[in-house]
Design a protein around this motif. Structure first.
Motif, PDB file in Angstrom:
ATOM      1  N   THR A  89      30.781   9.059  24.483  1.00  0.00           N
ATOM      2  CA  THR A  89      30.134   9.075  23.173  1.00  0.00           C
ATOM      3  C   THR A  89      30.699  10.128  22.229  1.00  0.00           C
ATOM      4  O   THR A  89      30.368  10.133  21.048  1.00  0.00           O
ATOM      5  N   GLY A  90      31.545  11.019  22.746  1.00  0.00           N
ATOM      6  CA  GLY A  90      31.972  12.165  21.946  1.00  0.00           C
ATOM      7  C   GLY A  90      33.064  11.865  20.947  1.00  0.00           C
ATOM      8  O   GLY A  90      33.857  10.935  21.103  1.00  0.00           O
ATOM      9  N   VAL A  91      33.113  12.656  19.901  1.00  0.00           N
ATOM     10  CA  VAL A  91      34.174  12.587  18.899  1.00  0.00           C
ATOM     11  C   VAL A  91      35.007  13.864  18.907  1.00  0.00           C
ATOM     12  O   VAL A  91      35.968  13.986  18.161  1.00  0.00           O
ATOM     13  N   ALA A 146      33.914   4.772  20.394  1.00  0.00           N
ATOM     14  CA  ALA A 146      32.933   5.540  21.160  1.00  0.00           C
ATOM     15  C   ALA A 146      31.583   4.829  21.187  1.00  0.00           C
ATOM     16  O   ALA A 146      31.177   4.188  20.209  1.00  0.00           O
ATOM     17  N   ALA A 147      30.894   4.939  22.304  1.00  0.00           N
ATOM     18  CA  ALA A 147      29.565   4.355  22.433  1.00  0.00           C
ATOM     19  C   ALA A 147      28.549   5.194  21.661  1.00  0.00           C
ATOM     20  O   ALA A 147      28.734   6.403  21.472  1.00  0.00           O
ATOM     21  N   ASP A 148      27.485   4.550  21.218  1.00  0.00           N
ATOM     22  CA  ASP A 148      26.393   5.294  20.587  1.00  0.00           C
ATOM     23  C   ASP A 148      25.614   6.075  21.644  1.00  0.00           C
ATOM     24  O   ASP A 148      25.169   7.199  21.400  1.00  0.00           O
ATOM     25  N   VAL A 176      28.017   2.977  34.429  1.00  0.00           N
ATOM     26  CA  VAL A 176      27.741   3.401  33.059  1.00  0.00           C
ATOM     27  C   VAL A 176      27.457   2.191  32.191  1.00  0.00           C
ATOM     28  O   VAL A 176      28.324   1.323  32.008  1.00  0.00           O
ATOM     29  N   ALA A 177      26.246   2.115  31.651  1.00  0.00           N
ATOM     30  CA  ALA A 177      25.870   1.053  30.723  1.00  0.00           C
ATOM     31  C   ALA A 177      26.077   1.561  29.298  1.00  0.00           C
ATOM     32  O   ALA A 177      25.599   2.637  28.937  1.00  0.00           O
ATOM     33  N   ASN A 178      26.832   0.806  28.507  1.00  0.00           N
ATOM     34  CA  ASN A 178      27.204   1.239  27.166  1.00  0.00           C
ATOM     35  C   ASN A 178      26.354   0.555  26.090  1.00  0.00           C
ATOM     36  O   ASN A 178      26.112  -0.656  26.148  1.00  0.00           O
ATOM     37  N   LYS A 179      25.951   1.349  25.116  1.00  0.00           N
ATOM     38  CA  LYS A 179      25.298   0.809  23.931  1.00  0.00           C
ATOM     39  C   LYS A 179      26.146   1.185  22.725  1.00  0.00           C
ATOM     40  O   LYS A 179      26.327   2.364  22.418  1.00  0.00           O
ATOM     41  N   GLY A 180      26.699   0.184  22.069  1.00  0.00           N
ATOM     42  CA  GLY A 180      27.600   0.433  20.958  1.00  0.00           C
ATOM     43  C   GLY A 180      29.010   0.689  21.444  1.00  0.00           C
ATOM     44  O   GLY A 180      29.258   0.856  22.642  1.00  0.00           O
ATOM     45  N   ASP A 199      30.278  -2.240  24.249  1.00  0.00           N
ATOM     46  CA  ASP A 199      28.866  -2.472  23.985  1.00  0.00           C
ATOM     47  C   ASP A 199      28.328  -3.590  24.881  1.00  0.00           C
ATOM     48  O   ASP A 199      28.915  -4.672  24.977  1.00  0.00           O
ATOM     49  N   GLY A 200      27.220  -3.313  25.555  1.00  0.00           N
ATOM     50  CA  GLY A 200      26.581  -4.318  26.385  1.00  0.00           C
ATOM     51  C   GLY A 200      27.150  -4.454  27.783  1.00  0.00           C
ATOM     52  O   GLY A 200      26.586  -5.180  28.608  1.00  0.00           O
TER      53      GLY A 200
END
Length: 312
Positions: A45-47, A84-86, A104-108, A112-113
């Motif tokens: 998720t990081g930038v 990056a994921a949300d 790891v389940a990703n949102k965004g 995603d999904g």
């Protein structure tokens, strides 16, 4: 009775020790699980580009950027935040010594999904992502939407994006999963070149024209002509491979390329002009293929700089 009492005391001591060890192991495992979650969240998720060197191994960077060492580090840093994921949900952490896996389940983001199985290693006192092993679940529809969005962000026309996704449709889920996890596999890049070759040439020429490089017009035109003359396979390699892209820059503007590094050294280091001249002379003597490998490799480039400083 005395002997029995002693035996009971010994037994009680052993039980206490076992309980203490069990509690310690549980506490250690809990701390490791927390660190593993933090490492995964930082990368997914990081930038902040620092995660490229602090939370991931070279192998992970090579897999996810499609670049080999020594280019993978900079590729990761320059693309920090892209796809990056949300947020992520990390579960099923399994620790075995200095190795671990997690789901790891990703949102965004790009995945995603989808749910990914990742591998980590404990290195230098910290857990690092080492590899994406496989998809536990792959949401192909959301992956396609994310890929379309990325193509449009890069400036490709909608018709080109739809062309790429039309070609992607004929692939099996297994082929798409492999391409998603291994960017060095050029199947999507081949689709992009086949659907909008002029757009790819335009994007690479725009990179060559970057004001920071300060390339003369003749060098930029040289790059444009070489891109036009390149085969589709060569163009795919140039857009995927930092080595091939830098070789293009060197072929069309070697002195301008070296001047760029001269300016970079002057702005980010405390080297005196004599040491900088020494570094540039050393780079000038190298074959074109070796120049990018040295300048991207922090260890080799640092050794070159130290050698020039020691000669003062």
């Amino acid at each position: 009775m005395i002997r029995a009492s002693r035996n009971w005391r010994v037994l009680a001591g052993v039980v206490v020790l076992i309980v203490a060890l069990f509690a310690f192991q549980r506490l250690t495992a809990s701390r490791d699980s927390t660190k593993i979650r933090q490492a995964i969240e930082s990368v997914a998720t990081g930038v902040d580009p620092s995660h490229c060197t602090e939370k991931a191994t070279e192998g992970y960077l090579e897999q996810t950027t499609g670049e080999e060492a020594p280019f993978a580090d900079e590729a990761c840093e320059s693309r920090a935040g892209e796809g990056a994921a949300d947020s992520v949900d990390v579960r099923d952490i399994a620790i075995d010594g200095d190795r671990a896996t997690a789901v790891v389940a990703n949102k965004g983001g790009s995945f995603d999904g989808s749910r990914l199985v990742v591998r980590l290693i404990d290195r230098d006192g910290g857990w690092r992502l080492d590899r994406i092993v496989e998809f536990a679940d792959f949401d192909r529809a959301k992956f396609r939407r994310a890929y379309r969005k990325r193509l449009l962000e890069l400036g490709f026309p909608r018709v080109a994006a739809e062309c790429v996704l039309g070609r992607e449709q004929v692939l099996s889920d297994t082929e798409v999963e492999r391409a998603a996890l291994h960017p060095a596999d050029s199947i999507f890049a081949r689709f992009v070149v086949g659907c909008d070759r002029e757009g790819v040439e335009r994007n690479v020429t725009k990179a060559v024209s970057d004001p920071q490089l300060d390339f003369p017009k003749s060098a930029i035109e040289c790059g444009r002509q070489r891109l036009k003359a390149a085969t589709d396979a060569e163009l795919v390699r140039i857009q995927l491979d930092a080595q091939a892209y830098n070789e293009l820059l060197l072929a069309c503007g070697r002195e301008a390329f070296l001047d760029y590094y001269r300016g970079s050294l002057a702005s980010v280091s405390d080297l005196d002009s004599a040491s900088i001249d020494c570094v540039i002379r050393a780079l000038r003597r190298l074959p074109s293929r070796n120049v990018p490998r040295v300048t991207y490799d922090q260890t080799r480039f640092g050794a070159l700089i130290e050698g020039c400083e020691s000669r003062r």
